[in-house]
Design a protein around this motif. Structure first.
Motif, PDB file in Angstrom:
ATOM      1  N   LEU A  21      56.724   8.262  10.430  1.00  0.00           N
ATOM      2  CA  LEU A  21      57.875   7.353  10.475  1.00  0.00           C
ATOM      3  C   LEU A  21      58.839   7.594   9.327  1.00  0.00           C
ATOM      4  O   LEU A  21      60.058   7.555   9.510  1.00  0.00           O
ATOM      5  N   THR A  22      58.305   7.865   8.133  1.00  0.00           N
ATOM      6  CA  THR A  22      59.166   8.041   6.958  1.00  0.00           C
ATOM      7  C   THR A  22      59.312   9.495   6.540  1.00  0.00           C
ATOM      8  O   THR A  22      60.246   9.845   5.818  1.00  0.00           O
ATOM      9  N   GLY A  23      58.376  10.356   6.981  1.00  0.00           N
ATOM     10  CA  GLY A  23      58.410  11.752   6.584  1.00  0.00           C
ATOM     11  C   GLY A  23      57.845  12.010   5.201  1.00  0.00           C
ATOM     12  O   GLY A  23      57.796  13.155   4.748  1.00  0.00           O
ATOM     13  N   ARG A  46      45.689   8.513  14.952  1.00  0.00           N
ATOM     14  CA  ARG A  46      46.794   7.562  14.777  1.00  0.00           C
ATOM     15  C   ARG A  46      48.141   8.221  15.071  1.00  0.00           C
ATOM     16  O   ARG A  46      49.009   7.618  15.703  1.00  0.00           O
ATOM     17  N   ILE A  47      48.324   9.461  14.624  1.00  0.00           N
ATOM     18  CA  ILE A  47      49.592  10.153  14.858  1.00  0.00           C
ATOM     19  C   ILE A  47      49.803  10.402  16.348  1.00  0.00           C
ATOM     20  O   ILE A  47      50.923  10.305  16.861  1.00  0.00           O
ATOM     21  N   LYS A  48      48.716  10.682  17.064  1.00  0.00           N
ATOM     22  CA  LYS A  48      48.838  10.998  18.486  1.00  0.00           C
ATOM     23  C   LYS A  48      49.006   9.754  19.346  1.00  0.00           C
ATOM     24  O   LYS A  48      49.796   9.742  20.292  1.00  0.00           O
ATOM     25  N   PHE A  49      48.274   8.679  19.012  1.00  0.00           N
ATOM     26  CA  PHE A  49      48.235   7.526  19.894  1.00  0.00           C
ATOM     27  C   PHE A  49      48.904   6.266  19.328  1.00  0.00           C
ATOM     28  O   PHE A  49      49.257   5.374  20.098  1.00  0.00           O
ATOM     29  N   ASP A  50      49.052   6.158  18.020  1.00  0.00           N
ATOM     30  CA  ASP A  50      49.503   4.883  17.454  1.00  0.00           C
ATOM     31  C   ASP A  50      50.343   5.113  16.203  1.00  0.00           C
ATOM     32  O   ASP A  50      49.964   4.728  15.101  1.00  0.00           O
ATOM     33  N   ARG A  51      51.497   5.723  16.360  1.00  0.00           N
ATOM     34  CA  ARG A  51      52.354   6.016  15.211  1.00  0.00           C
ATOM     35  C   ARG A  51      52.863   4.747  14.535  1.00  0.00           C
ATOM     36  O   ARG A  51      53.116   4.733  13.333  1.00  0.00           O
ATOM     37  N   GLU A  52      53.021   3.694  15.325  1.00  0.00           N
ATOM     38  CA  GLU A  52      53.540   2.457  14.755  1.00  0.00           C
ATOM     39  C   GLU A  52      52.589   1.860  13.725  1.00  0.00           C
ATOM     40  O   GLU A  52      52.991   1.032  12.910  1.00  0.00           O
ATOM     41  N   PHE A  54      51.550   3.188  11.209  1.00  0.00           N
ATOM     42  CA  PHE A  54      51.897   3.644   9.869  1.00  0.00           C
ATOM     43  C   PHE A  54      52.885   2.706   9.177  1.00  0.00           C
ATOM     44  O   PHE A  54      53.180   2.884   8.006  1.00  0.00           O
ATOM     45  N   LYS A  55      53.416   1.721   9.927  1.00  0.00           N
ATOM     46  CA  LYS A  55      54.244   0.710   9.284  1.00  0.00           C
ATOM     47  C   LYS A  55      53.348  -0.235   8.508  1.00  0.00           C
ATOM     48  O   LYS A  55      52.397  -0.784   9.046  1.00  0.00           O
ATOM     49  N   LYS A  56      53.643  -0.435   7.252  1.00  0.00           N
ATOM     50  CA  LYS A  56      52.786  -1.248   6.397  1.00  0.00           C
ATOM     51  C   LYS A  56      52.730  -2.681   6.900  1.00  0.00           C
ATOM     52  O   LYS A  56      53.745  -3.314   7.141  1.00  0.00           O
ATOM     53  N   GLY A  57      51.512  -3.176   7.046  1.00  0.00           N
ATOM     54  CA  GLY A  57      51.300  -4.570   7.391  1.00  0.00           C
ATOM     55  C   GLY A  57      51.462  -4.891   8.856  1.00  0.00           C
ATOM     56  O   GLY A  57      51.203  -6.001   9.278  1.00  0.00           O
ATOM     57  N   GLU A  58      51.896  -3.889   9.682  1.00  0.00           N
ATOM     58  CA  GLU A  58      52.133  -4.224  11.086  1.00  0.00           C
ATOM     59  C   GLU A  58      50.848  -4.535  11.821  1.00  0.00           C
ATOM     60  O   GLU A  58      50.776  -5.459  12.617  1.00  0.00           O
ATOM     61  N   MET A  59      49.801  -3.754  11.538  1.00  0.00           N
ATOM     62  CA  MET A  59      48.546  -3.980  12.243  1.00  0.00           C
ATOM     63  C   MET A  59      47.981  -5.356  11.924  1.00  0.00           C
ATOM     64  O   MET A  59      47.436  -6.031  12.772  1.00  0.00           O
ATOM     65  N   GLU A  60      48.138  -5.771  10.652  1.00  0.00           N
ATOM     66  CA  GLU A  60      47.570  -7.049  10.270  1.00  0.00           C
ATOM     67  C   GLU A  60      48.390  -8.219  10.790  1.00  0.00           C
ATOM     68  O   GLU A  60      47.894  -9.323  10.947  1.00  0.00           O
ATOM     69  N   SER A  61      49.698  -7.985  11.046  1.00  0.00           N
ATOM     70  CA  SER A  61      50.556  -9.087  11.431  1.00  0.00           C
ATOM     71  C   SER A  61      50.532  -9.377  12.924  1.00  0.00           C
ATOM     72  O   SER A  61      51.047 -10.381  13.370  1.00  0.00           O
ATOM     73  N   GLU A  62      49.957  -8.457  13.730  1.00  0.00           N
ATOM     74  CA  GLU A  62      49.940  -8.675  15.169  1.00  0.00           C
ATOM     75  C   GLU A  62      49.033  -9.844  15.518  1.00  0.00           C
ATOM     76  O   GLU A  62      47.948 -10.000  14.970  1.00  0.00           O
ATOM     77  N   GLU A  63      49.471 -10.638  16.461  1.00  0.00           N
ATOM     78  CA  GLU A  63      48.674 -11.754  16.918  1.00  0.00           C
ATOM     79  C   GLU A  63      47.600 -11.242  17.872  1.00  0.00           C
ATOM     80  O   GLU A  63      47.824 -10.302  18.625  1.00  0.00           O
ATOM     81  N   PRO A  64      46.431 -11.858  17.873  1.00  0.00           N
ATOM     82  CA  PRO A  64      45.360 -11.390  18.748  1.00  0.00           C
ATOM     83  C   PRO A  64      45.762 -11.330  20.208  1.00  0.00           C
ATOM     84  O   PRO A  64      45.359 -10.440  20.922  1.00  0.00           O
ATOM     85  N   GLN A  65      46.614 -12.272  20.671  1.00  0.00           N
ATOM     86  CA  GLN A  65      46.935 -12.289  22.080  1.00  0.00           C
ATOM     87  C   GLN A  65      47.949 -11.215  22.465  1.00  0.00           C
ATOM     88  O   GLN A  65      48.149 -10.949  23.640  1.00  0.00           O
ATOM     89  N   ALA A  71      46.079  -0.353  19.671  1.00  0.00           N
ATOM     90  CA  ALA A  71      45.926  -0.931  18.341  1.00  0.00           C
ATOM     91  C   ALA A  71      44.517  -1.470  18.137  1.00  0.00           C
ATOM     92  O   ALA A  71      43.912  -1.295  17.074  1.00  0.00           O
ATOM     93  N   CYS A  72      43.983  -2.103  19.165  1.00  0.00           N
ATOM     94  CA  CYS A  72      42.632  -2.652  19.060  1.00  0.00           C
ATOM     95  C   CYS A  72      41.595  -1.534  18.967  1.00  0.00           C
ATOM     96  O   CYS A  72      40.613  -1.642  18.230  1.00  0.00           O
ATOM     97  N   TYR A  73      41.827  -0.454  19.691  1.00  0.00           N
ATOM     98  CA  TYR A  73      40.910   0.680  19.640  1.00  0.00           C
ATOM     99  C   TYR A  73      40.907   1.312  18.249  1.00  0.00           C
ATOM    100  O   TYR A  73      39.866   1.742  17.748  1.00  0.00           O
ATOM    101  N   LEU A  74      42.073   1.349  17.614  1.00  0.00           N
ATOM    102  CA  LEU A  74      42.157   1.884  16.261  1.00  0.00           C
ATOM    103  C   LEU A  74      41.355   1.023  15.286  1.00  0.00           C
ATOM    104  O   LEU A  74      40.645   1.544  14.413  1.00  0.00           O
ATOM    105  N   LEU A  75      41.449  -0.284  15.436  1.00  0.00           N
ATOM    106  CA  LEU A  75      40.649  -1.177  14.593  1.00  0.00           C
ATOM    107  C   LEU A  75      39.157  -0.956  14.829  1.00  0.00           C
ATOM    108  O   LEU A  75      38.352  -0.989  13.892  1.00  0.00           O
ATOM    109  N   TYR A  76      38.799  -0.723  16.075  1.00  0.00           N
ATOM    110  CA  TYR A  76      37.398  -0.447  16.428  1.00  0.00           C
ATOM    111  C   TYR A  76      36.912   0.824  15.730  1.00  0.00           C
ATOM    112  O   TYR A  76      35.815   0.854  15.152  1.00  0.00           O
ATOM    113  N   LEU A  77      37.731   1.876  15.750  1.00  0.00           N
ATOM    114  CA  LEU A  77      37.351   3.132  15.103  1.00  0.00           C
ATOM    115  C   LEU A  77      37.238   2.968  13.593  1.00  0.00           C
ATOM    116  O   LEU A  77      36.353   3.551  12.957  1.00  0.00           O
ATOM    117  N   ARG A  78      38.136   2.187  13.014  1.00  0.00           N
ATOM    118  CA  ARG A  78      38.085   1.966  11.567  1.00  0.00           C
ATOM    119  C   ARG A  78      36.783   1.297  11.155  1.00  0.00           C
ATOM    120  O   ARG A  78      36.196   1.628  10.128  1.00  0.00           O
TER     121      ARG A  78
END
Length: 362
Positions: A21-23, A46-52, A54-65, A71-78
């Motif tokens: 996103l920022t280079g 993440r680069i292939k499936f979930d580039r977004e 890489f925005k700081k805080g975006e994953m944490e700010s998403e509401e569960p619903q 995004a959920c799969y990425l959390l599962y892998l982490r």
């Protein structure tokens, strides 16, 4: 994306990449190479499936619903922190679901979405057992998401049967034809698979060295494929007719400096696929025969010769005969019929021993 080693650092292994996103260059440091490789695989995902992400805080700010499957799969892998090999399998299994409905909110994914993926796999020739394995990964991800409150468990369709296709092992005539045209390392594979029951592949066959062969005692020590936890290895007797062949192989390998029994020009073999197909083509065998089917031929011929199932199971490295009872049932049925037919004829049976009831009359 790359990994480098920095000598003299407390955490010498560094994984670095460019933020899509920022280079800008970003990095993470690790103590071991294994940890760096795992993180590198995660960044590639993440680069292939979930580039977004890489925005700081975006994953944490998403509401569960509103969180998507990706995004959920990425959390599962982490959380799971799979090994590199397991992570590659996970990514390959989830490729189709992520392509079709990865950007949908996970709470909106229904039975129809999953059924469509299953049908698409079947239409493209994916075997039922593979469809079951891959969709089982998706089912596990949904269980994790439901347990963490991101969604409720969807109504999963019934997965295809996990039974493998019935195999037809090579006949003695086919084995002879392959041996007559095979390259040296394939010829050795045929002997070890069809005559000693070694698992053809990296788990057993490709690991065998001359330290595992005792020509004086005529024994091959096969280190198990971790399927029989009760024994780390098994000893398989070498037929007397094969002893001169093994002695010739050993003399050749000592001269060439080869440690492994299966080698190509002195170097260990990683795959048999290309050479095996070439041997089948030269032998003019058109049906599909896998190298692993040589081991099935070993079991088939042993059972057909009347060897008890327990002995065959031990020679093949099974902890119990259950596998043989399911895979070689057709051989044992034929053997039972032959055993019954071998009973001596008792001659004429008097009519009194076989009474015939008269049909009731009105």
């Amino acid at each position: 994306m790359a990994i480098r080693y920095r000598k003299g650092r407390a955490s010498p292994w560094q994984c670095y990449w460019n933020n899509p996103l920022t280079g800008k260059r970003e990095c993470a440091n690790f103590i071991t190479q294994h940890e760096a490789e795992k993180h590198d695989s995660l960044i590639k995902h993440r680069i292939k499936f979930d580039r977004e992400s890489f925005k700081k805080g975006e994953m944490e700010s998403e509401e569960p619903q509103t969180i998507t499957l990706e995004a959920c799969y990425l959390l599962y892998l982490r959380e799971k922190q799979f090994s590199k090999k397991s992570l590659l399998w996970q990514m390959d299994s989830m490729r189709r679901p992520l392509e079709q409905f990865g950007m949908l909110p996970i709470a909106d994914i229904s039975r129809e979405h999953i059924t469509k993926v299953m049908d698409d796999m079947a239409k493209t020739g994916v075997k039922p057992v593979t469809v079951r394995k891959r969709l089982s990964v998706l089912k596990t991800v949904f269980r994790w998401c439901a347990g963490n409150g991101y969604c409720s468990m969807p109504d999963f369709p019934k997965l295809p049967s996990g039974h493998y296709e019935k195999f037809i092992p090579p006949t003695p005539e086919e084995i002879t034809a392959i041996l007559s045209v095979a390259s040296p390392h394939i010829a050795r594979t045929v002997v070890l698979g069809a005559q000693l029951g070694v698992r053809v592949g990296p788990c057993e066959l490709l690991q065998l060295t001359w330290d595992d062969v005792d020509l004086e005692q005529r024994i091959l020590r096969v280190h198990g494929a971790r399927k029989n936890l009760q024994a780390l290895w098994r000893e398989v007797p070498i037929r007397e007719s094969l002893l001169p062949i093994f002695k010739t192989w050993k003399v050749q390998d000592i001269r060439d400096g080869a440690q492994h029994i299966i080698h190509y020009r002195g170097k260990p073999v990683q795959s048999l696929k290309t050479a095996w197909r070439a041997a089948l083509r030269r032998a003019k065998i058109t049906r599909n025969i896998r190298p692993y089917d040589l081991r099935h031929a070993f079991g088939t011929e042993m059972i057909a010769a009347g060897v008890d199932v327990g002995t065959v199971a031990k020679l093949m490295g099974h902890s119990t005969p259950i596998m043989l009872l399911s895979h070689y049932q057709y051989v044992m049925d034929r053997q039972k019929r032959a055993a019954v037919e071998s009973l001596p004829d008792i001659g004429h049976v008097p009519n009194g021993m076989c009474p015939i009831e008269k049909a009731p009359t009105e």
